[in-house]
Structure formats: structure tokens, C-alpha cells
Design an enzyme around this catalytic site. Structure first.
Site, PDB file in Angstrom:
ATOM      1  N   ASP A 266       0.825  -1.181  -0.040  1.00  0.00           N
ATOM      2  CA  ASP A 266      -0.052   0.001  -0.019  1.00  0.00           C
ATOM      3  C   ASP A 266       0.824   1.440  -0.051  1.00  0.00           C
ATOM      4  O   ASP A 266       1.997   1.319   0.831  1.00  0.00           O
ATOM      5  CB  ASP A 266      -1.008   0.090   1.166  1.00  0.00           C
ATOM      6  CG  ASP A 266      -2.006   1.105   1.033  1.00  0.00           C
ATOM      7  OD1 ASP A 266      -3.274   0.535   0.814  1.00  0.00           O
ATOM      8  OD2 ASP A 266      -1.692   2.320   1.310  1.00  0.00           O
ATOM      9  N   ILE A 267       0.469   2.194  -0.887  1.00  0.00           N
ATOM     10  CA  ILE A 267       1.383   3.442  -0.899  1.00  0.00           C
ATOM     11  C   ILE A 267       1.078   4.277   0.200  1.00  0.00           C
ATOM     12  O   ILE A 267       2.115   5.423   0.557  1.00  0.00           O
ATOM     13  CB  ILE A 267       0.767   4.415  -2.229  1.00  0.00           C
ATOM     14  CG1 ILE A 267       1.842   5.030  -2.892  1.00  0.00           C
ATOM     15  CG2 ILE A 267      -0.580   5.004  -1.997  1.00  0.00           C
ATOM     16  CD1 ILE A 267       1.409   5.594  -4.187  1.00  0.00           C
TER      17      ILE A 267
ATOM     18  N   ASN B 185     -12.769  -2.592   2.288  1.00  0.00           N
ATOM     19  CA  ASN B 185     -13.663  -1.703   2.102  1.00  0.00           C
ATOM     20  C   ASN B 185     -14.763  -1.897   1.153  1.00  0.00           C
ATOM     21  O   ASN B 185     -14.476  -2.067  -0.182  1.00  0.00           O
ATOM     22  CB  ASN B 185     -12.999  -0.305   2.099  1.00  0.00           C
ATOM     23  CG  ASN B 185     -12.044  -0.167   3.258  1.00  0.00           C
ATOM     24  OD1 ASN B 185     -12.405  -0.638   4.445  1.00  0.00           O
ATOM     25  ND2 ASN B 185     -10.871   0.327   3.125  1.00  0.00           N
TER      26      ASN B 185
ATOM     27  N   HIS C 195     -10.379  -5.187  -3.617  1.00  0.00           N
ATOM     28  CA  HIS C 195      -8.945  -5.483  -3.038  1.00  0.00           C
ATOM     29  C   HIS C 195      -9.035  -5.805  -1.556  1.00  0.00           C
ATOM     30  O   HIS C 195     -10.161  -5.444  -0.806  1.00  0.00           O
ATOM     31  CB  HIS C 195      -7.941  -4.490  -3.414  1.00  0.00           C
ATOM     32  CG  HIS C 195      -8.433  -3.002  -2.968  1.00  0.00           C
ATOM     33  ND1 HIS C 195      -9.389  -2.374  -3.678  1.00  0.00           N
ATOM     34  CD2 HIS C 195      -8.258  -2.510  -1.798  1.00  0.00           C
ATOM     35  CE1 HIS C 195      -9.693  -1.077  -3.044  1.00  0.00           C
ATOM     36  NE2 HIS C 195      -8.961  -1.264  -1.715  1.00  0.00           N
TER      37      HIS C 195
ATOM     38  N   HIS D  34      -7.279  -5.728   1.980  1.00  0.00           N
ATOM     39  CA  HIS D  34      -5.999  -5.196   2.840  1.00  0.00           C
ATOM     40  C   HIS D  34      -5.446  -6.176   3.556  1.00  0.00           C
ATOM     41  O   HIS D  34      -6.354  -6.955   4.402  1.00  0.00           O
ATOM     42  CB  HIS D  34      -6.275  -3.938   3.645  1.00  0.00           C
ATOM     43  CG  HIS D  34      -6.913  -2.740   2.941  1.00  0.00           C
ATOM     44  ND1 HIS D  34      -6.104  -1.616   2.612  1.00  0.00           N
ATOM     45  CD2 HIS D  34      -8.148  -2.610   2.250  1.00  0.00           C
ATOM     46  CE1 HIS D  34      -6.774  -0.533   2.162  1.00  0.00           C
ATOM     47  NE2 HIS D  34      -7.835  -1.250   1.542  1.00  0.00           N
TER      48      HIS D  34
HETATM   49  P1  AMP Z   1      -9.742   1.305  -0.375  1.00  0.00           P
HETATM   50  O1  AMP Z   1     -10.247   2.385   0.516  1.00  0.00           O
HETATM   51  O2  AMP Z   1      -9.825   0.048   0.327  1.00  0.00           O
HETATM   52  O3  AMP Z   1     -10.179   1.387  -1.667  1.00  0.00           O
HETATM   53  O4  AMP Z   1      -8.115   1.449  -0.200  1.00  0.00           O
HETATM   54  C1  AMP Z   1      -7.423   2.009  -1.285  1.00  0.00           C
HETATM   55  C2  AMP Z   1      -5.962   1.627  -0.672  1.00  0.00           C
HETATM   56  O5  AMP Z   1      -5.182   1.928  -2.030  1.00  0.00           O
HETATM   57  C3  AMP Z   1      -5.620   2.970  -0.186  1.00  0.00           C
HETATM   58  O6  AMP Z   1      -5.009   2.422   1.265  1.00  0.00           O
HETATM   59  C4  AMP Z   1      -4.534   3.522  -0.582  1.00  0.00           C
HETATM   60  O7  AMP Z   1      -3.445   4.001   0.136  1.00  0.00           O
HETATM   61  C5  AMP Z   1      -3.871   2.818  -1.753  1.00  0.00           C
HETATM   62  N1  AMP Z   1      -3.228   2.966  -2.936  1.00  0.00           N
HETATM   63  C6  AMP Z   1      -3.699   4.236  -3.842  1.00  0.00           C
HETATM   64  N2  AMP Z   1      -2.854   3.991  -4.848  1.00  0.00           N
HETATM   65  C7  AMP Z   1      -2.190   3.102  -4.830  1.00  0.00           C
HETATM   66  C8  AMP Z   1      -0.807   2.766  -5.572  1.00  0.00           C
HETATM   67  N3  AMP Z   1      -0.546   3.439  -6.714  1.00  0.00           N
HETATM   68  N4  AMP Z   1      -0.194   1.907  -5.094  1.00  0.00           N
HETATM   69  C9  AMP Z   1      -0.378   1.137  -4.077  1.00  0.00           C
HETATM   70  N5  AMP Z   1      -1.542   1.298  -3.176  1.00  0.00           N
HETATM   71  C10 AMP Z   1      -2.236   2.526  -3.477  1.00  0.00           C
END
Ligand code: AMP
Ligand code: ZN
Length: 115
Positions: free
Chosen positions: A32-33, A89, A102, A104
Site C-alpha cells: 500500500d502506498i 472496504n 481488493h 487489505h
Molecule cells: P480502499 O479505501 O479500500 O479503496 O483502499 C485503497 C488503498 O489503495 C488505500 O489504502 C491507498 O493507500 C492505496 N493506494 C492508492 N493508490 C495506490 C498505488 N498506486 N499503489 C499502492 N496502493 C495504492
């Protein structure tokens, strides 16, 4: 959103994407970024599914595989014994930011109770 605009579909299509730490024919994994724990991975199906609302009987194998890969990734990260949390989520109230389903995986410290 079309799959051509989806950030995770972009990663799924690019076999050499530098963020991808694991991939097979059904899922891939990225760090996760914006990590919320020392280990924060996202386990992502290659196929575009907006959310659980788009999952039916045909997607049961890939959904099961997400969990199998999550356990394997936790083992690789040294987190399987101490424990980890998987979360998904779903929709607006859960704060789903990316409309490509996805899981987490959070680990590496005590994670507290569910919240
Ligand atoms: P959600 O709220 O479950 O849709 O989570 C989206 C997640 O994706 C968040 O925790 C972000 O920090 C993560 N995220 C967004 N862009 C990227 C990326 N390019 N690479 C890795 N993680 C990302
Ligand atoms: Zn997608």
C-alpha cells in the site's frame, strides 16, 4: 469507470510493474502506498470487479484464492504466526476509494480491536 482508467487494472495488465511484489494467473499483490501498519499489502484480483456487489458464483474461485494468497503473503512477511488483519472496504460508508475489489493485509504490530 472503465477498466482502462482503473489504476489496479493498469497494474494487472503490466507484468513488469515495479509495485507488484507477487503475481499469478488470478491475483497480484502490491505494498500500500500509504501504509497503516508496518506491513500493509493489497491483494487484488487481476479481473476488474468493482466491489463485492459484482461478485457472484462464478467469482467464488478467485475470491477464495485471494485469501489463500493473503495467508501466503503473511507467511512471507513473517506475520503469519503473530497474526494479521484482512479487511475489505465495501462502498462509500466503508471509504472504498478504489473501485476495483481488493483485500487489505495489515500486520507487524498489535492492531487493536476491530474498529
Ligand atoms: P480502499 O479505501 O479500500 O479503496 O483502499 C485503497 C488503498 O489503495 C488505500 O489504502 C491507498 O493507500 C492505496 N493506494 C492508492 N493508490 C495506490 C498505488 N498506486 N499503489 C499502492 N496502493 C495504492
Ligand atoms: Zn480495475
Amino acid at each position: 469507470m472503465t477498466t482502462s482508467e482503473c489504476i489496479f487494472c493498469g497494474m494487472a495488465r503490466n507484468p513488469t510493474h515495479e509495485s507488484v511484489i507477487y503475481r499469478d494467473d488470478r491475483v497480484f499483490v502490491v505494498k500500500d502506498i500509504n501504509p497503516q501498519a508496518p506491513v500493509h499489502l493489497l491483494i487484488i484480483p487481476n479481473m476488474h470487479l468493482n466491489s463485492l456487489a459484482y461478485v457472484g458464483p462464478g467469482q467464488v474461485p478467485v475470491m477464495g484464492h485471494l485469501f489463500v494468497v493473503a495467508e501466503e503473503m503473511a507467511r512471507r512477511e513473517g506475520a503469519a504466526l503473530n497474526g494479521y488483519r484482512l479487511s475489505l472496504n465495501q462502498g462509500e460508508d466503508a471509504g472504498q476509494a478504489i473501485a476495483h475489489l481488493h483485500l487489505h493485509l495489515l500486520a507487524g504490530q498489535p492492531l487493536g480491536t476491530m474498529g
